[in-house]
Structures are given as structure tokens and as C-alpha cells.
Design an enzyme around this catalytic site. Sequence first.
Site, short mmCIF file in Angstrom:
data_model
loop_
_atom_site.label_atom_id
_atom_site.label_comp_id
_atom_site.label_asym_id
_atom_site.label_seq_id
_atom_site.Cartn_x
_atom_site.Cartn_y
_atom_site.Cartn_z
N ASP A 3 8.40 0.69 1.23
CA ASP A 3 7.52 -0.34 0.72
C ASP A 3 7.33 -1.78 1.48
O ASP A 3 6.42 -2.16 1.80
CB ASP A 3 8.18 -0.82 -0.82
CG ASP A 3 7.75 0.22 -1.72
OD1 ASP A 3 7.06 1.11 -1.44
OD2 ASP A 3 8.43 -0.04 -2.81
N ASP B 50 -12.36 -9.47 -13.81
CA ASP B 50 -12.80 -8.10 -14.36
C ASP B 50 -13.47 -7.42 -13.37
O ASP B 50 -14.68 -7.46 -13.19
CB ASP B 50 -13.35 -7.98 -15.84
CG ASP B 50 -13.62 -6.57 -16.41
OD1 ASP B 50 -13.16 -5.73 -15.76
OD2 ASP B 50 -14.32 -6.43 -17.65
N LEU B 51 -12.73 -6.43 -12.72
CA LEU B 51 -13.76 -5.70 -11.51
C LEU B 51 -14.14 -4.53 -12.10
O LEU B 51 -14.90 -3.80 -11.35
CB LEU B 51 -12.49 -5.18 -10.37
CG LEU B 51 -11.96 -6.87 -9.61
CD1 LEU B 51 -10.99 -6.05 -8.63
CD2 LEU B 51 -13.23 -7.40 -8.74
N ARG C 93 -15.53 3.30 -5.69
CA ARG C 93 -16.05 3.47 -7.01
C ARG C 93 -15.97 2.13 -7.81
O ARG C 93 -17.39 1.99 -8.63
CB ARG C 93 -15.04 4.52 -7.99
CG ARG C 93 -15.16 5.98 -7.58
CD ARG C 93 -14.61 6.74 -8.31
NE ARG C 93 -13.06 6.45 -8.68
CZ ARG C 93 -12.07 7.13 -8.00
NH1 ARG C 93 -12.35 7.80 -6.87
NH2 ARG C 93 -10.74 6.69 -8.11
N ILE D 228 10.67 6.31 -2.02
CA ILE D 228 11.65 7.23 -1.63
C ILE D 228 10.87 8.54 -1.24
O ILE D 228 11.42 9.42 -0.34
CB ILE D 228 12.45 7.60 -2.85
CG1 ILE D 228 13.74 8.74 -2.45
CG2 ILE D 228 11.58 8.41 -4.13
CD1 ILE D 228 14.61 8.76 -3.59
N HIS E 270 6.43 7.23 -4.30
CA HIS E 270 6.84 5.92 -4.17
C HIS E 270 7.72 6.02 -2.84
O HIS E 270 7.83 6.93 -2.10
CB HIS E 270 8.17 5.72 -5.55
CG HIS E 270 7.40 5.31 -6.82
ND1 HIS E 270 6.89 3.87 -6.85
CD2 HIS E 270 7.11 6.02 -7.83
CE1 HIS E 270 6.45 3.97 -8.04
NE2 HIS E 270 6.61 5.04 -8.76
N TYR F 66 7.84 8.89 0.37
CA TYR F 66 7.24 8.41 1.84
C TYR F 66 8.38 8.71 2.87
O TYR F 66 7.92 9.22 3.86
CB TYR F 66 6.62 6.94 1.66
CG TYR F 66 5.67 6.74 0.59
CD1 TYR F 66 4.63 7.59 0.03
CD2 TYR F 66 5.67 5.37 -0.13
CE1 TYR F 66 3.83 7.40 -1.22
CE2 TYR F 66 4.77 5.31 -1.23
CZ TYR F 66 4.12 6.18 -1.75
OH TYR F 66 3.41 6.06 -2.85
#
Length: 373
Positions: A161, A65-66, A96, A133, A131, A135
Amino acid sequence: MDEAPTGPLTGIRVLELAGLAPGPFAGMMLADHGAEVLRIDRVGAVRDEPRRDVMDRGKRTIGLDLKSPDGVAAFKRLAAGADVVIEVFRPGVAERLGIGPDDLRAVNDRLVYGRMTGWGQEGPLATAAGHDIDYIAIAGVLSMLGREGDRPTPPINILGDFAGGGLMLAYGVLLALFERERTGRGRVVDAAMVDGAALLFSMFYEGVRSGAWGPRGTNLLDTGAPMYDTYETADGRHLAVGPLEPQFWAEMVARMGLDDLPDRGDRANWPEIRERLTAAFRERTREEWERIFEGSDACVAPVLDPAEAAGHPHNRARGTFVEVAGLMQAAPAPRLLGAGRGDLAPATRLHDLTAWGLPDDEAKALRAAGVLA
């Protein structure tokens, strides 16, 4: 007896923060060659059953749990003894959480921090969703893919990807590890899919600039030319045809009995040549054409589906595919001759974290608090 060869990355420890395809693919590339990769997932996502996702092969996994201070502290303990972190969040999220590059550099200045995003760590789109496509569209790549007169065709999510993202991240991590041998310090790797996709198309951008590369679908390598395309056979299957060089073209047309084709050097003849090839290839089944071209330099190959590819004689001879726990998958690449490779078994949950610097009593306390799984 000689010891079994070890992979070139044996001894390298990687913390991989769970995410979508590009991050796990980069981690897989490192694990394939011997790195010890620990996947950090959400607490509720971890089970004792092996993870059968191919991109998790050879890894171990835990849940952490970060969003909990104790979880962040535990992650820092793990990072203190790691060589690499693979982080897949949008820019600013890791900071953060308290696990950004500066946070981890404070506990390990040798750490290589690999960041995987679509848009990169800065720029107007850095924090926007996207996504593959998107990029490759912004990179100018998508505009060049497809047939003449048709819409741009996305090549599934390979270029953004995997090739422009995960593979580039793995490459960047290796560069930083190599540099660390000289400097003793780690470095942040900013791997953006838009950058990687653009780099892959370097040759084609130059072609557009010089005028050597024309509109989509009209060029030698993008289905514009009849000697570099796919053709349907009599049984509804397909052949990949690519005899670009004159001698290979001559061999192909001779074996097809088409010695009277017009000059392919004149682009005005391309429509007629394509029409003749289309008709000829439809006269026989794919298997019949395979026998005709067997052992030749005609540069004609059957278009195989994944199941067929695993059984092709060449792929079997090279071990291009391997079966692990009943699942057929691509073997690690590239090959370092004489070197070993990582374990390809499905990922399993890691219970004992003492070797990663987290004592057993602390791990038990974190599990009891629901922070660690």
C-alpha cells in the site's frame, strides 16, 4: 523582513479522488511539500468538521456526485485548472464515469493523471479485487519475509500500500511534472502496488538468482543471523541488534562482557551465539542496556512503541514527529533544507470554489441539487 520559505510544490494543484490508504498517502506526500490538494469525496461523506485522518492533513475537501452528469461536468471544470489528478478506481471505472485520462485531456492537456491500483491497468488480474498481502505475494516478496521454518509473515501493509503504492505514485507524479516542463503536456502514471513492491526487492531477487540469498529466515538480514535480530530484555521489552561490521560487533560484545563468543564467521556457530546473546540480554532491563550502549557504535537500539518514539531525544531534536491539533504524527519527509512545507492542519471543507474555476452561482445550484457538498 524576508518572506517565509515556500514548499517546493507550492502552486501545484491536485485533485484527489477519495479512496483507501495508498491514494490519500500520495496526496499527503504532495500536500506536505506545498501542493494544494482538494479531496473529492462522496456527497454524503463531507462534513464541516475537520477531518482528523493524518493522511488528509493540509488538504481541503468537497463532496461531488460523479454519477451525475452535472457532477462530472463540475469535476471537469476543476480539472481544467488542475495540475494533477489522483484516481484510485479499478481499471475502466473512471472511463465509465466520463473522467478518464482522455476525457480530462480534452479539457487540460497539461494534466498529470495518476492512477493507483493494486494490479495495474492491464494484465490478467487487473480487474480483480486484492489487498496489500495479495500484491506482495504475487510479486514474490511475501515468500521472503518471516523466520526459518515458519509461515511467511506480512509486514502489515507497508510494502504494498504505502511504499510500493502511494510513495511510488507520488514519485511518478513528480516525474511527470518534471517532464511537463520540457514537453508542455501531461502524462498518465500507472502506479501498481505489485510493480512497486517488486521494485523495492530488486536487490534480493538478484541474491536469490545468484544463490547468495537462501531460504526465508536463514540470511544475514532476515533474522537468520544472530547479529541482526531482536532480543528480549529482563522487563519483557526488546532491543534491535544489528552490529554487522566486525568493529561494531567487537564493541557490542565487549560492552556485554561476552568476549569469549565463538567465531561468528562460521555459520555453524550461529545457534550457540544466538543462545548466548538471548540469555545475556535477558539479564538486564531495556533501560539498563540503553545506558550500557549509550554513545557507542554497537548498533543496538531500543525497540520503541509509537508513543515512546515521539519522545526519543534524537527524534525530538530532529522534529521527526510533530503535534498538530492535539494529534502526534510523523513530520513531512524528506527534508529540502531551507524550503518550507505545506500546512499540516486537519483537512477542512472548501466552500468557495471560484479559485478552482467553479463560479459561486454554479456551486450554489449544484448544492441545491444535491450534487455538490
